[in-house]
Design a protein around this motif. Structure first.
Motif, PDB file in Angstrom:
ATOM      1  N   MET A 120      -7.625  -5.271 -11.887  1.00  0.00           N
ATOM      2  CA  MET A 120      -6.622  -4.247 -12.140  1.00  0.00           C
ATOM      3  C   MET A 120      -5.597  -4.232 -11.000  1.00  0.00           C
ATOM      4  SD  MET A 120      -7.232  -0.134 -12.737  1.00  0.00           S
ATOM      5  CE  MET A 120      -8.237  -0.422 -14.180  1.00  0.00           C
ATOM      6  N   ASP A 121      -4.305  -4.166 -11.350  1.00  0.00           N
ATOM      7  CA  ASP A 121      -3.255  -4.149 -10.342  1.00  0.00           C
ATOM      8  C   ASP A 121      -3.316  -2.859  -9.527  1.00  0.00           C
ATOM      9  OD1 ASP A 121      -2.213  -6.585 -11.082  1.00  0.00           O
ATOM     10  OD2 ASP A 121      -0.854  -5.711 -12.565  1.00  0.00           O
ATOM     11  N   SER A 122      -2.976  -2.983  -8.240  1.00  0.00           N
ATOM     12  CA  SER A 122      -2.854  -1.789  -7.400  1.00  0.00           C
ATOM     13  C   SER A 122      -1.635  -0.994  -7.839  1.00  0.00           C
ATOM     14  CB  SER A 122      -2.713  -2.198  -5.934  1.00  0.00           C
ATOM     15  OG  SER A 122      -3.876  -2.870  -5.491  1.00  0.00           O
ATOM     16  N   THR A 123      -1.740   0.313  -7.746  1.00  0.00           N
ATOM     17  CA  THR A 123      -0.663   1.199  -8.183  1.00  0.00           C
ATOM     18  C   THR A 123      -0.149   2.021  -7.011  1.00  0.00           C
ATOM     19  OG1 THR A 123      -1.583   1.371 -10.418  1.00  0.00           O
ATOM     20  CG2 THR A 123      -0.065   3.112  -9.733  1.00  0.00           C
ATOM     21  N   VAL A 124       1.173   2.174  -6.940  1.00  0.00           N
ATOM     22  CA  VAL A 124       1.784   3.074  -5.965  1.00  0.00           C
ATOM     23  C   VAL A 124       2.037   4.398  -6.672  1.00  0.00           C
ATOM     24  CG1 VAL A 124       3.658   3.437  -4.330  1.00  0.00           C
ATOM     25  CG2 VAL A 124       2.905   1.097  -4.852  1.00  0.00           C
ATOM     26  N   HIS A 125       1.377   5.445  -6.212  1.00  0.00           N
ATOM     27  CA  HIS A 125       1.523   6.779  -6.793  1.00  0.00           C
ATOM     28  C   HIS A 125       2.560   7.550  -5.967  1.00  0.00           C
ATOM     29  CE1 HIS A 125      -2.135   6.192  -9.254  1.00  0.00           C
ATOM     30  NE2 HIS A 125      -2.579   5.537  -8.199  1.00  0.00           N
ATOM     31  N   VAL A 126       3.721   7.810  -6.557  1.00  0.00           N
ATOM     32  CA  VAL A 126       4.821   8.466  -5.844  1.00  0.00           C
ATOM     33  C   VAL A 126       4.845   9.944  -6.196  1.00  0.00           C
ATOM     34  CG1 VAL A 126       7.319   8.567  -5.528  1.00  0.00           C
ATOM     35  CG2 VAL A 126       6.185   6.343  -5.797  1.00  0.00           C
ATOM     36  N   VAL A 127       4.726  10.798  -5.183  1.00  0.00           N
ATOM     37  CA  VAL A 127       4.737  12.247  -5.395  1.00  0.00           C
ATOM     38  C   VAL A 127       5.934  12.827  -4.647  1.00  0.00           C
ATOM     39  CG1 VAL A 127       3.392  14.377  -5.305  1.00  0.00           C
ATOM     40  CG2 VAL A 127       2.214  12.160  -5.370  1.00  0.00           C
ATOM     41  N   ASP A 128       6.941  13.320  -5.410  1.00  0.00           N
ATOM     42  CA  ASP A 128       8.148  13.888  -4.797  1.00  0.00           C
ATOM     43  C   ASP A 128       8.781  14.846  -5.798  1.00  0.00           C
ATOM     44  OD1 ASP A 128      10.804  14.311  -3.671  1.00  0.00           O
ATOM     45  OD2 ASP A 128      10.381  12.573  -2.407  1.00  0.00           O
ATOM     46  N   ASP A 129       9.150  16.044  -5.340  1.00  0.00           N
ATOM     47  CA  ASP A 129       9.717  17.048  -6.252  1.00  0.00           C
ATOM     48  C   ASP A 129      11.190  16.790  -6.563  1.00  0.00           C
ATOM     49  OD1 ASP A 129       9.977  17.914  -3.391  1.00  0.00           O
ATOM     50  OD2 ASP A 129      11.234  19.465  -4.307  1.00  0.00           O
ATOM     51  N   ASP A 130      11.837  15.913  -5.785  1.00  0.00           N
ATOM     52  CA  ASP A 130      13.249  15.588  -6.009  1.00  0.00           C
ATOM     53  C   ASP A 130      13.343  14.473  -7.058  1.00  0.00           C
ATOM     54  OD1 ASP A 130      15.843  14.310  -5.786  1.00  0.00           O
ATOM     55  OD2 ASP A 130      16.127  15.433  -3.923  1.00  0.00           O
ATOM     56  N   ASN A 131      13.853  14.812  -8.241  1.00  0.00           N
ATOM     57  CA  ASN A 131      13.894  13.848  -9.348  1.00  0.00           C
ATOM     58  C   ASN A 131      14.642  12.573  -8.987  1.00  0.00           C
ATOM     59  OD1 ASN A 131      12.454  15.539 -11.059  1.00  0.00           O
ATOM     60  ND2 ASN A 131      14.291  16.478 -11.931  1.00  0.00           N
ATOM     61  N   ALA A 132      15.799  12.722  -8.343  1.00  0.00           N
ATOM     62  CA  ALA A 132      16.621  11.559  -8.022  1.00  0.00           C
ATOM     63  C   ALA A 132      15.909  10.648  -7.020  1.00  0.00           C
ATOM     64  CB  ALA A 132      17.970  12.007  -7.471  1.00  0.00           C
ATOM     65  N   VAL A 133      15.315  11.259  -6.001  1.00  0.00           N
ATOM     66  CA  VAL A 133      14.598  10.476  -4.986  1.00  0.00           C
ATOM     67  C   VAL A 133      13.400   9.773  -5.613  1.00  0.00           C
ATOM     68  CG1 VAL A 133      13.189  10.629  -2.891  1.00  0.00           C
ATOM     69  CG2 VAL A 133      15.341  11.905  -3.047  1.00  0.00           C
ATOM     70  N   ARG A 134      12.666  10.499  -6.440  1.00  0.00           N
ATOM     71  CA  ARG A 134      11.471   9.946  -7.080  1.00  0.00           C
ATOM     72  C   ARG A 134      11.824   8.740  -7.952  1.00  0.00           C
ATOM     73  NH1 ARG A 134      10.139  14.279  -9.357  1.00  0.00           N
ATOM     74  NH2 ARG A 134      10.622  13.814 -11.538  1.00  0.00           N
ATOM     75  N   ARG A 135      12.898   8.886  -8.742  1.00  0.00           N
ATOM     76  CA  ARG A 135      13.294   7.799  -9.641  1.00  0.00           C
ATOM     77  C   ARG A 135      13.815   6.593  -8.870  1.00  0.00           C
ATOM     78  NH1 ARG A 135      16.441  11.989 -13.615  1.00  0.00           N
ATOM     79  NH2 ARG A 135      14.630  12.708 -14.799  1.00  0.00           N
ATOM     80  N   SER A 136      14.612   6.830  -7.841  1.00  0.00           N
ATOM     81  CA  SER A 136      15.172   5.699  -7.095  1.00  0.00           C
ATOM     82  C   SER A 136      14.086   4.948  -6.337  1.00  0.00           C
ATOM     83  CB  SER A 136      16.269   6.171  -6.137  1.00  0.00           C
ATOM     84  OG  SER A 136      15.734   7.009  -5.129  1.00  0.00           O
ATOM     85  N   LEU A 137      13.123   5.692  -5.794  1.00  0.00           N
ATOM     86  CA  LEU A 137      12.023   5.042  -5.082  1.00  0.00           C
ATOM     87  C   LEU A 137      11.155   4.248  -6.051  1.00  0.00           C
ATOM     88  CD1 LEU A 137      10.388   4.435  -2.600  1.00  0.00           C
ATOM     89  CD2 LEU A 137       9.282   6.678  -2.812  1.00  0.00           C
ATOM     90  N   ALA A 138      10.910   4.816  -7.223  1.00  0.00           N
ATOM     91  CA  ALA A 138      10.122   4.105  -8.233  1.00  0.00           C
ATOM     92  C   ALA A 138      10.833   2.822  -8.654  1.00  0.00           C
ATOM     93  CB  ALA A 138       9.874   5.008  -9.442  1.00  0.00           C
ATOM     94  N   MET A 139      12.150   2.891  -8.820  1.00  0.00           N
ATOM     95  CA  MET A 139      12.926   1.711  -9.210  1.00  0.00           C
ATOM     96  C   MET A 139      12.849   0.635  -8.123  1.00  0.00           C
ATOM     97  SD  MET A 139      16.956   1.537 -10.353  1.00  0.00           S
ATOM     98  CE  MET A 139      16.662   2.899 -11.503  1.00  0.00           C
ATOM     99  N   LEU A 140      12.973   1.055  -6.859  1.00  0.00           N
ATOM    100  CA  LEU A 140      12.893   0.115  -5.742  1.00  0.00           C
ATOM    101  C   LEU A 140      11.528  -0.573  -5.717  1.00  0.00           C
ATOM    102  CD1 LEU A 140      13.842  -1.123  -3.029  1.00  0.00           C
ATOM    103  CD2 LEU A 140      12.958   0.954  -1.913  1.00  0.00           C
ATOM    104  N   LEU A 141      10.471   0.204  -5.864  1.00  0.00           N
ATOM    105  CA  LEU A 141       9.124  -0.352  -5.799  1.00  0.00           C
ATOM    106  C   LEU A 141       8.858  -1.292  -6.974  1.00  0.00           C
ATOM    107  CD1 LEU A 141       7.286   2.911  -4.699  1.00  0.00           C
ATOM    108  CD2 LEU A 141       7.512   0.831  -3.327  1.00  0.00           C
ATOM    109  N   ARG A 142       9.298  -0.899  -8.154  1.00  0.00           N
ATOM    110  CA  ARG A 142       9.090  -1.757  -9.329  1.00  0.00           C
ATOM    111  C   ARG A 142       9.870  -3.063  -9.212  1.00  0.00           C
ATOM    112  NH1 ARG A 142       9.409   3.542 -12.757  1.00  0.00           N
ATOM    113  NH2 ARG A 142       7.191   3.973 -13.086  1.00  0.00           N
ATOM    114  N   SER A 143      11.084  -2.981  -8.650  1.00  0.00           N
ATOM    115  CA  SER A 143      11.890  -4.192  -8.485  1.00  0.00           C
ATOM    116  C   SER A 143      11.259  -5.141  -7.477  1.00  0.00           C
ATOM    117  CB  SER A 143      13.316  -3.835  -8.043  1.00  0.00           C
ATOM    118  OG  SER A 143      13.324  -3.340  -6.716  1.00  0.00           O
ATOM    119  N   SER A 144      10.342  -4.590  -6.638  1.00  0.00           N
ATOM    120  CA  SER A 144       9.635  -5.427  -5.661  1.00  0.00           C
ATOM    121  C   SER A 144       8.285  -5.886  -6.179  1.00  0.00           C
ATOM    122  CB  SER A 144       9.445  -4.643  -4.353  1.00  0.00           C
ATOM    123  OG  SER A 144      10.709  -4.320  -3.794  1.00  0.00           O
ATOM    124  N   GLY A 145       8.023  -5.602  -7.461  1.00  0.00           N
ATOM    125  CA  GLY A 145       6.807  -6.109  -8.085  1.00  0.00           C
ATOM    126  C   GLY A 145       5.628  -5.164  -8.113  1.00  0.00           C
TER     127      GLY A 145
END
Length: 206
Positions: A1-26
């Motif tokens: 099973m792949d390791s998962t990065v669990h991102v917890v942040d109440d700021d929607n914009a920050v949460r989405r941009s960080l998720a996009m960055l992490l996903r783009s890095s695999g």
């Protein structure tokens, strides 16, 4: 099973941009708008997917430090990367003392957060490997007789055959027989290998 990065942040914009960055890095990413949502996921039968947590330290309701403490009480053992604003550094330092693997100050460079996440995931994989080795070692040790486990425990403590024999009330020759038998059952050819399994199984080394 792949390791998962669990991102917890109440700021929607920050949460989405960080998720996009992490996903783009695999990375595989799950996001949560607050601590309660992560805890809810952790309570499911499958629990949280192994990996790491990227956690904003300052959030409404339960803050990052309180979430870490709650996860610890529930024996959720994922490495945590704390994300903090400049004014929250004292709180981030407390989080580090509570076991966070790193803290990253906002605004952060992309390579800085990616570096912290990669280190946390490697730490998680190392911990998973150690837990697996421990489980495997315990299973091997369970196959030993009670006396063989006593002899193995004494060997882990670095005791000589004569000392072991004296303490157990048996002859050194009998100790040698038990030693040979336990090594065969453990599937090892050398004493250091047997000791290594004993330590992994939980025998304390003095």
């Amino acid at each position: 099973m792949d390791s998962t990065v669990h991102v917890v942040d109440d700021d929607n914009a920050v949460r989405r941009s960080l998720a996009m960055l992490l996903r783009s890095s695999g990375h595989v990413v799950e996001t949560y708008p607050n601590a309660a949502m992560l805890l809810q996921a952790a309570e499911k039968p499958a629990g949280l997917t192994p990996g790491c947590i990227v956690l904003d330290v300052r959030m409404p309701g339960m803050d990052g430090l309180s979430l870490m403490e709650t996860l610890s009480r529930r024996n959720v053992q994922l490495p945590v990367v704390i994300v903090t604003g400049h004014g929250d550094i004292p709180l981030a330092v407390r989080a580090m003392r509570a076991g966070a693997s790193d803290f990253v100050e906002k605004p952060y460079a992309e390579d800085r957060i990616l570096e912290a996440v990669s280190a946390a995931l490697q730490s998680s994989r190392d911990a998973d490997r150690q837990r697996l080795q421990s489980v495997q070692a315990q299973a091997k040790v369970q196959a030993l007789s009670p006396r063989e486990r006593e002899v193995l425990g004494a060997l882990v403590e670095g005791k000589a055959n004569k000392v072991i024999g004296f303490e157990l009330g048996i002859s050194p020759r009998t100790v040698e027989v038990h030693r040979a038998n336990l090594m065969e059952k453990l599937g090892v050819r050398s004493l250091p290998e047997a000791v290594r399994i004993g330590i992994a199984a939980g025998f304390a080394r003095h």
